[in-house]
Design a protein around this motif. Structure first.
Motif, PDB file in Angstrom:
ATOM      1  N   GLY A  65      43.487  25.627  36.127  1.00 34.71           N
ATOM      2  CA  GLY A  65      44.916  25.464  35.855  1.00 34.71           C
ATOM      3  C   GLY A  65      45.307  26.231  34.607  1.00 34.71           C
ATOM      4  N   ALA A  66      44.450  26.162  33.587  1.00 34.08           N
ATOM      5  CA  ALA A  66      44.710  26.929  32.368  1.00 34.08           C
ATOM      6  C   ALA A  66      44.746  28.418  32.683  1.00 34.08           C
ATOM      7  CB  ALA A  66      43.636  26.635  31.326  1.00 34.08           C
ATOM      8  N   GLY A  67      43.878  28.843  33.614  1.00 36.47           N
ATOM      9  CA  GLY A  67      43.877  30.244  34.016  1.00 36.47           C
ATOM     10  C   GLY A  67      45.173  30.631  34.710  1.00 36.47           C
ATOM     11  N   LEU A  68      45.700  29.723  35.553  1.00 38.85           N
ATOM     12  CA  LEU A  68      46.948  30.030  36.254  1.00 38.85           C
ATOM     13  C   LEU A  68      48.107  30.142  35.270  1.00 38.85           C
ATOM     14  CD1 LEU A  68      46.793  27.760  39.439  1.00 38.85           C
ATOM     15  CD2 LEU A  68      46.392  30.199  39.271  1.00 38.85           C
ATOM     16  N   VAL A  69      48.099  29.268  34.259  1.00 40.79           N
ATOM     17  CA  VAL A  69      49.169  29.313  33.261  1.00 40.79           C
ATOM     18  C   VAL A  69      48.992  30.552  32.383  1.00 40.79           C
ATOM     19  CG1 VAL A  69      50.302  28.042  31.414  1.00 40.79           C
ATOM     20  CG2 VAL A  69      49.222  26.807  33.276  1.00 40.79           C
ATOM     21  N   GLY A  70      47.736  30.907  32.101  1.00 42.40           N
ATOM     22  CA  GLY A  70      47.466  32.025  31.218  1.00 42.40           C
ATOM     23  C   GLY A  70      47.160  31.565  29.807  1.00 42.40           C
ATOM     24  N   LEU A  71      46.467  30.433  29.665  1.00 43.95           N
ATOM     25  CA  LEU A  71      46.079  29.957  28.338  1.00 43.95           C
ATOM     26  C   LEU A  71      44.861  30.744  27.850  1.00 43.95           C
ATOM     27  CD1 LEU A  71      46.484  26.104  28.764  1.00 43.95           C
ATOM     28  CD2 LEU A  71      48.083  27.757  27.809  1.00 43.95           C
TER      29      LEU A  71
ATOM     30  N   SER B 284      35.877  32.212  36.122  1.00 47.22           N
ATOM     31  CA  SER B 284      37.238  32.606  35.721  1.00 47.22           C
ATOM     32  C   SER B 284      37.355  32.675  34.206  1.00 47.22           C
ATOM     33  CB  SER B 284      38.276  31.670  36.328  1.00 47.22           C
ATOM     34  OG  SER B 284      38.340  30.470  35.609  1.00 47.22           O
ATOM     35  N   ILE B 285      36.487  31.945  33.482  1.00 46.47           N
ATOM     36  CA  ILE B 285      36.452  32.121  32.024  1.00 46.47           C
ATOM     37  C   ILE B 285      35.738  33.423  31.673  1.00 46.47           C
ATOM     38  CG2 ILE B 285      35.507  31.216  29.869  1.00 46.47           C
ATOM     39  CD1 ILE B 285      35.963  28.470  30.881  1.00 46.47           C
TER      40      ILE B 285
END
Lengths: 485, 105
Positions: free
Chosen positions: A382-388, A461-462
């Protein structure tokens, strides 16, 4: 000439297609061993695509004449930077999805069908990435469609069947529009090979018509904004092991083809007005998908609408291609970041759905607390989708904003940022309830490998966040038209 | 010469017409069998356009024929999948057409 080609032996490009194809045939023959065959195939495919990517990295693009027949007559496989990047992405996501599916499909009666279709789809996708011939691209495009429609239809039940029927008809419409473009190209230039065509095409009415037919056809398949209606029911009702494949990989296939065509055949047709139009459609998709995701009340349609939104960013390659030389590379990197994050979210969603026995978002909090590994993976994705920060999504959005500002087309940077805020809102809506105090229950039993493979995908993804520079360098080795961008 | 070009143009126009007719039927007609037929008619239109590419002033180009044959094979496969899916849709929902709105649950 043919003999020189034959003695050249098998190239990486040929192996990358052959391995999953042989795997698909083997799983068809021995459905019971399907899972193990698929695992071996996934590892081998990862190995061969790594080999291919390293080859491109060290020695530049490779053009392999199949059977030793050179381009005007034969069909060439082209392994360049863009193809190698997409292949590598497919095999990394494919490996984790295969591990996930080992747990999900398990020893179900009809599990053999899943493995055949999945490996078949994998072979078709690899073949498409490597094709350097517009007609061969059509054939592989159809193979991708037929395999992915069948994957959706594996989930029995009315909604899934209706969704797969709708997906099939729309995809066929798109493919035939593309094929009409191929027919016109051949009639006008007498060639099918992309590189040969790129040297011959001249801007004009005919080429504009070809570009319109092919682009609209592929937009329908990519589910770009006005043509997105089929995606949410299709990806939402597919089996849990198929949704990540469809949403992370299959959507990117037609995007790749669109990008490839615009880079090689139509660069002279790209005007600022067209850039604004396509970018505007992308922006509309980002907003609309975000709003629909906010309104969704079930988990899998929710994730599918998030794909509608994220696909909108892919359309930004039009304005970026014009604004900055090589600006499209940022969009391709974004496609990779989205693929990793979306595969993770769909895998975790499948786990939670199976554990809870339903996917109504308002009642999932208990299971999310009871399944910390899946919830944690979902949080990372989810953080990846937001772009955090510290995710591939962060680097991808950073590159997008940087490209928009460098090319002096900063309004698109606003689209990216607003889209990120919307994504933040809907991802929080998904994860928020899990942080509230309450009872946690693991729900129904779940194969452990499903949760661990989801976590592995999330960690990829990280890791992607640290591969930004290398990815852009690999993408530099892309074969483009003479008007190269 | 002139007659050959005329034939080519008739093929081209008919091909485009068939393609558009197919698109129209695919979008407008609700029955799934008609939709599958419409896709096939679109395909025939594309094949006719491809065939005009084969007719040259002196030599007949064999490549479009190979393309059309491959295209027919692909179209047959796609039709088979579509028809099989149509039967399953009819078995599951009781009618061979797509519901206008997907039910939520």
């Amino acid at each position: 000439m043919p003999i020189a080609g034959l003695t050249g032996g098998l190239s990486w490009a040929a192996l990358i297609v052959i391995v999953p194809l042989v795997g698909a045939l083997l799983t068809g023959l021995w459905p019971r061993a399907g899972g193990w065959v698929a695992l071996v195939v996934a590892l081998l495919t990862l190995g061969t695509t790594l080999g291919g990517a390293l080859h491109v990295w060290w020695q530049g693009p490779e053009i392999h004449a199949l059977g030793g027949w050179e381009a005007p007559l034969g069909i060439a496989l082209v392994l360049d930077g863009l193809a190698a990047f997409m292949l590598l992405l497919t095999s990394v996501v494919g490996l984790f999805v295969t591990l996930y599916a080992l747990g999900y499909v398990g020893r179900q009666e009809r599990s053999g069908r899943f493995w055949v279709l999945w490996l078949w789809l994998w072979a078709a996708m690899n073949a498409l990435y490597l094709s350097g011939d517009v007609f061969n691209l059509y054939v592989t495009l159809e193979l991708v469609v037929l395999a992915s429609v069948a994957l959706v239809a594996l989930a029995s039940g009315g909604p899934a069947l209706v969704a797969s029927m709708r997906y099939l008809l729309l995809s066929l419409l798109g493919s035939l529009a593309y094929l009409m473009g191929v027919a016109l190209l051949y009639g006008a230039y007498g060639a099918l090979d992309l590189i040969t065509l790129a040297e011959q095409v001249t801007p004009g009415h005919l080429l504009m018509m070809v570009a319109a037919l092919m682009t609209v056809g592929l937009m329908a398949k990519t589910a770009l904004f006005p043509l997105h209606g089929w995606l949410a029911p299709g990806h939402g009702s597919a089996p849990a092991a198929a949704s990540p494949i469809l949403s992370a990989l299959v959507v990117k296939v037609s995007f790749y083809l669109m990008l490839r065509l615009w880079l090689t055949l139509f660069p002279d047709l790209a005007t600022p007005a067209l850039g604004v139009l396509m970018g505007g459609l992308g922006g509309a998709a980002v907003i609309w998908g975000g709003i629909m995701a906010m309104a969704a009340d079930r988990l899998k349609p929710f994730v599918a609408y998030s794909t509608v939104a994220q696909v909108g960013y892919l359309a930004l390659f039009f304005p970026f291609m014009l604004a900055v030389p090589g600006g499209w590379r940022a969009v391709v990197f974004f496609a990779a970041a989205h693929a990793c994050a979306k595969a993770t979210v769909f895998m975790a969603a499948g786990t939670l759905q199976r554990a809870a026995g339903h996917d109504r978002m308002s009642e999932l909090a208990d299971v999310m607390r009871g399944r910390p590994i899946s919830s944690f993976a979902m949080g990372i994705a989810g953080a990846g989708l937001v772009g955090l920060p510290f995710t591939g999504g962060f680097i991808a959005k950073w590159l997008l904003v940087e490209t928009a500002i460098a090319g002096d087309v900063w309004p698109w940077a606003v689209v990216v940022v607003v889209g990120g805020l919307l994504a933040g809102a809907y991802v929080f809506r998904l994860l928020g309830p899990a942080f509230l105090a309450g009872r946690g229950s693991p729900g129904r039993p779940i194969a452990g490998i499903m949760e661990w493979s989801t976590l592995g995908m999330a960690l990829v993804s990280i890791a992607l966040g640290f591969a930004g520079a290398a990815s852009l360098q690999l993408l530099d080795a892309t074969v483009t038209g003479p008007g190269g961008l | 010469m002139i007659t050959e070009n005329l034939v080519g143009e008739i093929y081209l126009v008919c091909g485009a017409l068939l393609f558009v007719l197919g698109v129209h039927a695919l979008v407008v007609r609700p029955h799934l069998l008609v939709k599958v037929l419409a896709v096939n008619i679109m395909g025939s239109g594309v094949f006719m356009v491809l065939l005009t590419a084969a007719s040259g002033p002196d030599l007949i180009d064999p490549v479009p024929h190979a393309l059309v044959i491959t295209g027919i094979v692909v179209a047959v496969c796609a039709s088979a999948v579509a028809l099989a899916l149509m039967l399953k849709v009819r078995a599951a929902t009781g009618q061979a057409r797509l519901p206008s709105e997907a039910p939520e649950d």
